[in-house]
Design a protein around this motif. Structure first.
Motif, PDB file in Angstrom:
ATOM      1  N   LEU A 193       0.826  -1.202   0.000  1.00 19.25           N
ATOM      2  CA  LEU A 193       0.000   0.000   0.000  1.00 19.25           C
ATOM      3  C   LEU A 193       0.862   1.255   0.000  1.00 19.25           C
ATOM      4  CD1 LEU A 193      -2.817   1.212   0.105  1.00 19.25           C
ATOM      5  CD2 LEU A 193      -2.725   1.055   2.615  1.00 19.25           C
ATOM      6  N   ASP A 194       1.951   1.237   0.800  1.00 17.45           N
ATOM      7  CA  ASP A 194       2.834   2.410   0.871  1.00 17.45           C
ATOM      8  C   ASP A 194       3.462   2.714  -0.486  1.00 17.45           C
ATOM      9  OD1 ASP A 194       2.278   2.709   3.502  1.00 17.45           O
ATOM     10  OD2 ASP A 194       4.111   1.695   4.223  1.00 17.45           O
ATOM     11  N   VAL A 195       3.889   1.633  -1.186  1.00 23.11           N
ATOM     12  CA  VAL A 195       4.484   1.823  -2.519  1.00 23.11           C
ATOM     13  C   VAL A 195       3.451   2.398  -3.477  1.00 23.11           C
ATOM     14  CG1 VAL A 195       5.424   0.634  -4.542  1.00 23.11           C
ATOM     15  CG2 VAL A 195       6.203  -0.004  -2.248  1.00 23.11           C
ATOM     16  N   ALA A 196       2.249   1.850  -3.417  1.00 28.32           N
ATOM     17  CA  ALA A 196       1.190   2.308  -4.324  1.00 28.32           C
ATOM     18  C   ALA A 196       0.873   3.776  -4.087  1.00 28.32           C
ATOM     19  CB  ALA A 196      -0.066   1.455  -4.122  1.00 28.32           C
ATOM     20  N   VAL A 197       0.755   4.171  -2.796  1.00 32.79           N
ATOM     21  CA  VAL A 197       0.437   5.571  -2.475  1.00 32.79           C
ATOM     22  C   VAL A 197       1.553   6.494  -2.946  1.00 32.79           C
ATOM     23  CG1 VAL A 197       0.117   7.203  -0.581  1.00 32.79           C
ATOM     24  CG2 VAL A 197      -1.058   5.002  -0.535  1.00 32.79           C
ATOM     25  N   SER A 198       2.800   6.095  -2.658  1.00 28.56           N
ATOM     26  CA  SER A 198       3.941   6.929  -3.038  1.00 28.56           C
ATOM     27  C   SER A 198       4.045   7.070  -4.549  1.00 28.56           C
ATOM     28  CB  SER A 198       5.226   6.309  -2.476  1.00 28.56           C
ATOM     29  OG  SER A 198       6.326   7.098  -2.818  1.00 28.56           O
ATOM     30  N   ALA A 199       3.868   5.952  -5.269  1.00 19.85           N
ATOM     31  CA  ALA A 199       3.962   5.995  -6.738  1.00 19.85           C
ATOM     32  C   ALA A 199       2.834   6.821  -7.340  1.00 19.85           C
ATOM     33  CB  ALA A 199       3.922   4.573  -7.296  1.00 19.85           C
ATOM     34  N   THR A 200       1.629   6.657  -6.817  1.00 15.56           N
ATOM     35  CA  THR A 200       0.486   7.413  -7.344  1.00 15.56           C
ATOM     36  C   THR A 200       0.666   8.905  -7.122  1.00 15.56           C
ATOM     37  OG1 THR A 200      -0.957   5.529  -6.882  1.00 15.56           O
ATOM     38  CG2 THR A 200      -2.016   7.651  -7.248  1.00 15.56           C
ATOM     39  N   LYS A 201       1.183   9.273  -5.928  1.00 13.89           N
ATOM     40  CA  LYS A 201       1.430  10.686  -5.634  1.00 13.89           C
ATOM     41  C   LYS A 201       2.406  11.294  -6.631  1.00 13.89           C
ATOM     42  CE  LYS A 201       0.522  11.184  -0.692  1.00 13.89           C
ATOM     43  NZ  LYS A 201       1.161  11.372   0.632  1.00 13.89           N
ATOM     44  N   ASN A 202       3.322  10.455  -7.132  1.00 13.15           N
ATOM     45  CA  ASN A 202       4.327  10.961  -8.075  1.00 13.15           C
ATOM     46  C   ASN A 202       3.924  10.740  -9.526  1.00 13.15           C
ATOM     47  OD1 ASN A 202       6.779  12.066  -6.559  1.00 13.15           O
ATOM     48  ND2 ASN A 202       6.380  10.144  -5.469  1.00 13.15           N
ATOM     49  N   GLY A 203       2.684  10.369  -9.756  1.00  5.24           N
ATOM     50  CA  GLY A 203       2.172  10.385 -11.128  1.00  5.24           C
ATOM     51  C   GLY A 203       2.059   9.044 -11.820  1.00  5.24           C
ATOM     52  N   ALA A 204       2.292   7.904 -11.136  1.00  4.02           N
ATOM     53  CA  ALA A 204       2.138   6.608 -11.803  1.00  4.02           C
ATOM     54  C   ALA A 204       0.682   6.412 -12.203  1.00  4.02           C
ATOM     55  CB  ALA A 204       2.589   5.483 -10.883  1.00  4.02           C
ATOM     56  N   PHE A 205       0.454   5.921 -13.420  1.00  4.52           N
ATOM     57  CA  PHE A 205      -0.919   5.745 -13.899  1.00  4.52           C
ATOM     58  C   PHE A 205      -1.524   4.431 -13.419  1.00  4.52           C
ATOM     59  CE2 PHE A 205      -3.695   3.828 -17.141  1.00  4.52           C
ATOM     60  CZ  PHE A 205      -4.750   4.722 -17.078  1.00  4.52           C
TER      61      PHE A 205
END
Length: 380
Positions: free
Chosen positions: A98-110
């Motif tokens: 979950l932490d990876v997903a949140v961090s990646a999404t915050k930085n623009g991962a689609f």
């Protein structure tokens, strides 16, 4: 066929080659596109090489491994965000949390693709990202086009208002300085010229409002069966004062009644614009002929003048917004440059047409053809 560049960034060579093998065979046909999408694949074996390729190549899609040596996938994402690169990123990782997903999404991962994945799962997520990418770029293109049109519109509007404002200002300064003495009657001419300029600005503003309401669809239309003949007679009567000042004769050839399904105010706008133009661009002691008739389930409005006429090149630009024919014969004729554009847009609302035939120094004939019946329900 359109080719999108896909960069596969992963430190596992087997993963890079596997993705490349699947995507090289993949191609999508997207809605609203008349061509297929295929992919050109590039590879990067670590984060540093990924950034170098992003700096050199216009990459469209990035399949980005989360864990790579030296520079991680998240650090690459942060760099993309900081540099504002136009690239759609799909994170591929075997360490999804979950932490990876949140961090990646915050930085623009689609999107995310968890390892291991099947060829079908890869094609599905890439197609989804491709649709999003194409939609975003189309929205960006339309927004940019809208911005340019708005800028051009405001530039032309400012230019059209600049001249009359400057003229009125100069007239007022002449009066302020008592340039013609203390007698008020000495200023009648410049007061008259100022009023003409103000009337021109008023016409421009009203034409702009008409144009904006028509284009935005906010103008309330009341389609009903109406008789065109009394509307034409009223327009001729309204404009007869303008015509008589230059001894221009206006005649009407029409049946006793000519009915069609239309909005009363829109027909008034068409007739007022065509007849006033026929007067303004006529010669002194000239003639204006208004013909109303029915032909092939259409109502024909034809307005002819014995005026200054136009060249074929001038006619080709006539129905564009803010276009006024400027030459020695028209330099003293005031107008907004919007009247014929409005006539064309109204005719299009009825699936009708507007055309012009003109001969230089002989005269012009404008013809509007409107279907008698409209699809909307008629109010009797």
């Amino acid at each position: 066929m359109q080719a999108l560049k896909v960069l596969v960034a992963d430190d596992e060579i087997g993963m890079r080659k596997g993705v490349q093998k699947v995507l090289k065979k993949a191609h999508f046909k997207l809605e609203k596109l008349d061509h297929e999408i295929r992919f050109e694949i590039l590879e990067a074996e670590d984060g540093r090489q990924t950034i170098e390729l992003l700096q050199k190549e216009p990459i469209d899609l990035l399949l980005l491994d989360y864990k790579m040596p030296e520079v991680s996938g998240l650090e690459v994402l942060e760099w993309i965000k900081k540099e504002k690169r136009d690239v759609t990123t799909i994170m591929i990782t075997a360490y999804a949390s979950l932490d990876v997903a949140v961090s990646a999404t915050k930085n623009g991962a689609f999107d995310f693709l968890a390892k291991p994945f099947t060829p079908e799962e890869l094609r599905t997520v890439v197609e989804k990202a491709t649709r999003n990418l194409i939609a975003q770029r189309e929205a960006k293109r339309l927004a940019e086009e809208k911005r340019k049109i708005r800028f051009q519109f405001l530039s032309v509007l400012a230019h059209e208002l600049k001249a009359p404002i400057a003229a009125v200002e100069s007239y007022l300064r002449l009066m302020q300085g008592r340039a013609a003495g203390e007698e008020l009657k000495n200023y009648d001419h410049i007061i008259s010229r100022s009023l003409i300029r103000l009337e021109g600005m008023r016409k421009l503003i009203f034409d702009l409002l008409d144009l904006t309401r028509i284009e935005s669809g906010e103008k309330k239309r009341e389609l009903r069966t109406i008789d065109l003949v009394p509307i034409a007679k009223n327009s001729i009567e309204t404009l007869s004062v303008l015509a008589s000042e230059r001894d221009i004769e206006i005649t009407l050839k029409a049946p006793e009644s000519l009915k069609l399904t239309a909005d009363h105010s829109e027909l008034e706008i068409i007739l007022n614009n065509l007849i006033s133009n026929a007067i303004k661009y006529n010669k002194d002691h000239g003639k204006v002929e208004v013909i109303l008739k029915e032909s092939d389930s259409q109502v024909i409005i034809q307005v002819s003048d014995t005026g200054i006429g136009m060249t074929p090149e001038e006619q080709s630009r006539l129905f564009q917004e803010f276009v006024r024919i400027k030459n020695e014969q028209t330099r003293n004729v005031l107008g907004s440059g919007l009247g014929l554009s409005i006539v064309k847009k109204i005719a299009q609302l009825y699936n009708g047409t507007v055309s012009v035939k003109s001969e230089k120094n002989v005269g012009s004939t404008f013809t509007v053809a409107l279907p008698i019946q409209q699809e909307q329900q008629v109010k009797e």
